[in-house]
Design a protein around this motif. Structure first.
Motif, PDB file in Angstrom:
ATOM      1  N   VAL A 196       7.485   5.827  -6.491  1.00 17.48           N
ATOM      2  CA  VAL A 196       7.449   4.591  -5.716  1.00 17.48           C
ATOM      3  C   VAL A 196       6.447   3.624  -6.345  1.00 17.48           C
ATOM      4  N   VAL A 197       5.285   4.171  -6.738  1.00 16.34           N
ATOM      5  CA  VAL A 197       4.262   3.330  -7.346  1.00 16.34           C
ATOM      6  C   VAL A 197       4.779   2.702  -8.641  1.00 16.34           C
ATOM      7  N   TYR A 241       6.379  -1.381   7.744  1.00 11.07           N
ATOM      8  CA  TYR A 241       5.940  -0.014   7.550  1.00 11.07           C
ATOM      9  C   TYR A 241       7.167   0.800   7.173  1.00 11.07           C
ATOM     10  N   VAL A 242       7.107   1.418   6.021  1.00  6.75           N
ATOM     11  CA  VAL A 242       8.230   2.241   5.585  1.00  6.75           C
ATOM     12  C   VAL A 242       7.819   3.703   5.717  1.00  6.75           C
ATOM     13  N   PHE A 243       8.619   4.451   6.412  1.00  9.95           N
ATOM     14  CA  PHE A 243       8.258   5.841   6.676  1.00  9.95           C
ATOM     15  C   PHE A 243       9.354   6.752   6.132  1.00  9.95           C
ATOM     16  N   ILE A 289       3.298  -1.265   4.111  1.00 11.21           N
ATOM     17  CA  ILE A 289       2.834   0.093   3.856  1.00 11.21           C
ATOM     18  C   ILE A 289       4.045   0.970   3.566  1.00 11.21           C
ATOM     19  N   ILE A 290       3.970   1.699   2.481  1.00 12.62           N
ATOM     20  CA  ILE A 290       5.019   2.681   2.205  1.00 12.62           C
ATOM     21  C   ILE A 290       4.384   4.050   2.318  1.00 12.62           C
ATOM     22  N   MET A 344       0.853  -1.178   0.000  1.00 15.08           N
ATOM     23  CA  MET A 344       0.000   0.000   0.000  1.00 15.08           C
ATOM     24  C   MET A 344       0.892   1.232   0.000  1.00 15.08           C
ATOM     25  N   VAL A 345       0.626   2.150  -0.909  1.00 13.28           N
ATOM     26  CA  VAL A 345       1.410   3.383  -0.944  1.00 13.28           C
ATOM     27  C   VAL A 345       0.522   4.537  -0.498  1.00 13.28           C
TER      28      VAL A 345
END
Lengths: 390, 594
Positions: free
Chosen positions: A90-91, A178-180, A143-144, A78-79
């Motif tokens: 990123v997408v 989770y990428v933040f 999740i990005i 999920m972006v």
């Protein structure tokens, strides 16, 4: 900070242990109703007195994985913030590498069709409306998060309250990574609201116990196009400051590429990475570079940093201009001759990336100008009308 | 939200918008005074309200449609989509622009834009890590497949790719990759349910049809220049396998070839797709110019002892066939049927990549010999040979020029441009009994070959048809046979079709991100590892424009990685990286036309 009445209770450095006021939202978002799955990992209920700690989550991630049901495919991501400068790269990268990409976008009259066109799934949701989040996270593995509030809206809504809601949701729903994206040096500049928020979010994420990667960024090359390259081409005035600050700009496509390498690497799990470009540039240097490549002189309007600072102070005096004050907050940093850059050798090594493959600003700008000048030439050749602005 | 950069979203209006704004903004310099900033904040907020409010009602002068500004007002964070402007738009917009400038609403909007622009510029100074919204024309180049996008492929704009099995594991990723690179994509689906539509990007053109139904395929291939076939049967029932994996490929390659031929006919045989007729045996006259000769490989007189005699004739039978038949009992003897090639004026064989013979044989093998050199002095010719095997009954045999080997190993490789004589030789050496006639007593020294035509195959730079097949590993043993049989039949029908083909046989497919691990390209069914769907899709997309991929079949899988501690070799190869082309070097080592 006394004058920023709206924000200071939540995000001042003294309250890094996110305190009282930030809970107004948490209470409204009753955990028992929305997230019945959370039993022991309740960051929300741990909210006894004034401190939220997410430390309850020592085992819960694994526990969430053991829950019965269809296993989540690791290719499903999920972006958040997919329409933004970084988000869309990123997408694209994700789609190209074969991920199934879901994008959380705000419902809007003109939907982000380009995402759907690339083959991503678009779901409507809004971080500032937490009740819209959980449904969109079903079946997501990673999740990005590349979201940041729009400049014209209050920083707090999306960047703090929204993110907190998102992280808590992710936690409760057993999201596995989770990428933040954060800002470089955000821990060193608590006086800048956005950086303070980013830093607090980093901390919140760490405390939540989710598998996470925090990536701190310096600056995007793509941003320079609109700021300097286009105005120079159009003979408009370029606004620059006389600040000696240096920023190591980086191509968002490179950022996206490195991000996915980082996501897949187990070594990086839970780490904090900083991505910086190959070289740090001052504003003046960037303008000079653009002038050289465009073959024309820029009409530079230099605004002294002191003016910016002054404006900020002034706008902070009134509650209704607080948003503006927040937007100008970076002037605080500009006065110091900070360098927004880090040596990347270790990161390259960690990720197994060759430094040669990272685009330099010179090359980027050169490509841009070659292409745009060619395009403009074609346009001129096409149109017989030479006088455009009557 | 940057209303100022409104018109920049369409490429043709860009130049004009730059100027119109430029004319006004250059005189505008912000005086950094107290009052200036203080006022600045108020419009910055009010602007939001105003622009939103103004968006639903179209401004008075515009009756033709949305003006660019209006467009941008709706799209309020400016982050949107590039509206592809058409060529006429530029002029009509400028007219509208003039009208807008004249009326008070337009003027108001205009001044607001200017102020917003200045304010935005100013406040941007205070931010370092936020970029401006990317709705300016940088998006033209960077975002939507422009030249600065790392996915951009030159030529993708003019290429329409038909994807069969677009909802399969590989096909899904193939479609996305094609879209990212700016191809036009058609997808063949059996039914266009909402569910199916949701799986495909919105601008994919959906064609309803079934590979088992040739009529629907004729419609599907129209306007397509490439085909990627990644469909496979969902069950292992033989009927299904045959329908999708064999008949499907056959039908589609036939439909595509028919379509190409139709285009070729429209251009009266001048198309690059049309074959060159070298000889057609339709009447007795057509046999003129063909000569029969006999010879032996042994020069010594000793061999005369073993001379059992040989004879051959080439004649036009009553049934209308040109028959080359005879026997060779002499040891080391052979019979030749040869002719001088007379090419139509203006065509040379170097524009062709091989020969195609339509023959009816009885399972014997023949040697095709090409003589090249100056046609004036035939004594200086170099000889090149290639062996073909005929089936019982009629078949078409493709002989690529690359498969010809020099008789004298010291000679240079065959240059089709110089070929002047074609010979079909029968020799009793190396004949194998035909399987179809097993049981019957076969005399391998006699032969009969019915010739129908000999044509030269046009060369093409690229592949036309990419087929994702399988190696058979990873399928349960009890159904492997039948799956492989159907796949093999499909591959063969594609090879015979005359299209430029690429057959990709991946190892067992895995659902994981691609580009992670080194890949092994091989021929001969020796691979052991799996491969990710995304990597297979990537190979498909890369192969589209890769000349080395044309007419190749290959297996592909991950490189074998030993358990830690059990490695035999040190890994020296690097992972595929940004914008690299691993396919060309990998494929150039592999054989064509296998």
């Amino acid at each position: 900070m006394a004058s920023t009445t709206l924000h200071s209770p939540v995000i001042s450095r003294s309250l890094r242990q996110i305190t009282g006021n930030s809970l107004t939202w948490s209470r409204a978002f009753a955990p028992d109703r929305l997230l019945p799955a959370v039993s022991h990992s309740s960051p929300l209920r741990a909210v006894g007195g004034s401190v939220i700690t997410c430390t309850a989550g020592t085992a819960p991630v694994a526990a969430a994985n053991l829950a019965p049901g269809t296993p989540v495919r690791p290719t499903s991501i999920m972006v958040i913030g997919a329409t933004g400068t970084l988000g869309r790269q990123v997408v694209r990268r994700a789609l190209d590498e074969g991920y199934d990409v879901r994008c959380l976008v705000r419902p809007r009259p003109a939907p982000a069709d380009f995402l759907r066109d690339w083959g991503a799934t678009v779901v409507n949701g809004d971080l500032s409306k937490p009740e819209t989040i959980p449904a969109t996270l079903v079946g997501v593995h990673t999740i990005i998060d590349c979201a940041t509030g729009r400049p014209e809206e209050p920083i707090k809504t999306v960047d703090w309250e929204g993110k907190v809601a998102l992280i808590q949701c992710a936690k409760a729903m057993g999201i596995q990574k989770y990428v933040f994206f954060s800002i470089h040096n955000c821990d060193k500049h608590p006086e800048v609201p956005l950086m303070e928020i980013k830093y607090c979010t980093e901390k919140f994420l760490q405390d939540s116990g989710i598998n996470h990667v925090v990536i701190r960024l310096c600056g995007f090359m793509q941003g320079l196009i609109g700021q300097y390259a286009v105005p120079i081409l159009e003979d408009r005035s370029v606004w620059g400051t006389d600040a000696p600050t240096r920023i190591a700009y980086m191509d968002t496509q490179d950022i996206a590429r490195l991000t996915f390498i980082a996501i897949r690497s187990e070594k990086v799990n839970g780490k904090l990475l900083t991505f910086a470009g190959p070289r740090a540039w001052t504003t003046q240097e960037v303008i000079t570079l653009c002038e050289r490549l465009a073959g024309q002189d820029a009409n530079v309007t230099t605004v002294p940093v002191s003016v910016l600072k002054f404006t900020r102070q002034l706008t902070r005096c009134f509650e209704w201009t607080n948003d503006v004050a927040d937007r100008l907050a970076f002037s605080e940093i500009l006065t110091s001759d900070a360098v927004f850059s880090v040596p990347m050798n270790e990161t390259y090594q960690l990720l197994g990336v060759d430094q040669k493959d990272i685009l330099t600003l010179e090359k980027y700008m050169q490509d841009y100008f070659t292409n745009i000048l060619k395009k403009l030439k074609d346009l001129k050749a096409q149109s017989k009308q030479s006088d455009f602005y009557i | 939200m940057t209303t100022g950069t409104a018109a920049l979203t369409s490429p043709t209006t860009a130049g004009f918008a730059l100027r119109s704004r430029n004319g006004i903004t250059t005189d505008f310099t912000l005086n950094p005074t107290l009052s200036g900033f203080n006022c600045g904040t108020a419009p910055a907020r009010r602007r939001l309200v105003l622009s939103r409010a103004s968006s639903p009602s179209p401004p008075p002068p515009e009756t033709t449609g949305k003006s660019p500004e209006d467009n941008n007002n709706v799209n309020d964070d400016g982050d949107g989509i590039n509206v592809e402007g058409d060529d006429q738009k530029g002029s009509s917009v400028s007219v509208i622009k003039r009208l807008v400038d004249a009326n008070p609403v337009g003027l108001g909007r205009r001044s607001r834009q200017i102020f917003d622009e200045a304010w935005r510029k100013f406040s941007e100074l205070g931010q370092i890590s936020r970029t401006s919204r990317s709705d300016d024309e940088s998006s033209l180049l960077i975002q939507e497949g422009g030249p600065m996008c790392e996915f951009a492929i030159p030529g993708a704009q003019n290429t329409t790719v038909l994807v069969i099995g677009a909802t399969s594991r590989v096909g899904r990723i193939v479609v996305r990759k094609l879209m990212l690179r700016g191809y036009s994509v058609k997808a063949l689906v059996r039914n266009a349910d909402q569910e199916v539509k949701d799986m495909l990007p919105t601008s994919v053109k959906i064609v309803i049809g079934d590979v088992g139904d040739p009529a629907t395929l004729r419609v599907a291939v129209e306007g397509c220049s490439k085909i990627i076939y990644c469909a496979t049967a969902r069950s292992s029932i033989t009927v299904d396998l045959n329908r999708v994996d064999y008949q499907g490929v056959y039908n589609l390659s036939k439909a595509f070839q028919d379509y190409n031929n139709k285009l070729a006919q429209l251009r009266a045989g001048k198309s690059s797709k049309s074959k060159l007729l070298l000889a057609k045996f339709k009447s007795a006259d057509s046999l003129n110019g063909w000569k029969i000769s006999k010879g032996t490989y042994f020069q010594e007189t000793v061999t005369a002892k073993y001379d059992g005699g040989m004879d051959a004739k080439f004649e036009f039978s009553e049934s209308g066939d040109a028959v080359f038949s005879g026997y060779v009992f002499t040891r080391g003897g052979y019979v030749d049927l040869s002719t001088k090639l007379s090419l139509p004026l203006g065509s040379t064989l170097d524009r062709y990549e091989g020969l195609i013979l339509s023959v009816g044989g009885n399972g014997r093998s023949y040697v095709i010999i090409l003589e090249s050199g100056s046609s004036a002095n035939t004594s200086q010719s170099n000889l090149y040979f290639s062996r073909i095997i005929t089936k019982v009954g009629f078949c078409r045999v493709r002989i690529p020029f690359t498969s010809f080997r020099p008789v004298n190993p010291a000679d240079p490789p065959l240059d089709p441009f110089l070929v002047h004589t074609l010979t079909i030789r029968f020799e009793p050496r190396r004949q194998r009994p035909s399987e179809a006639l097993a049981g019957m007593s076969q005399d391998l020294r006699s032969f009969q070959l019915i010739l129908e035509y000999i044509k030269a195959l046009p060369t093409g730079q690229e592949t036309d048809f990419i087929l994702v097949s399988c190696t058979g590993s990873g399928i349960e043993t009890n159904r492997r046979e039948q799956v492989l049989r159907a796949k093999k039949a499909g591959e063969d029908s594609l090879r015979r079709s005359g299209l430029g083909y690429t057959v990709i046989r991946p190892g067992p497919l895995m659902e994981e991100p691609g580009g992670q691990r080194a890949l092994i390209f091989d021929q001969g069914n020796r691979i052991t590892q799996g491969i990710s769907c995304a990597d297979v899709a990537d190979i498909c997309v890369k192969a589209l424009h890769d000349p080395t991929a044309r007419n190749k079949s290959f297996d592909v899988c991950y490189e074998y990685v030993a358990e830690p501690g059990k490695e035999l070799y040190e890994l020296v190869a690097h992972l595929p990286d940004k914008a690299n082309n691993y396919l060309t070097p990998a494929l150039s080592a592999l054989e064509k036309n296998t």
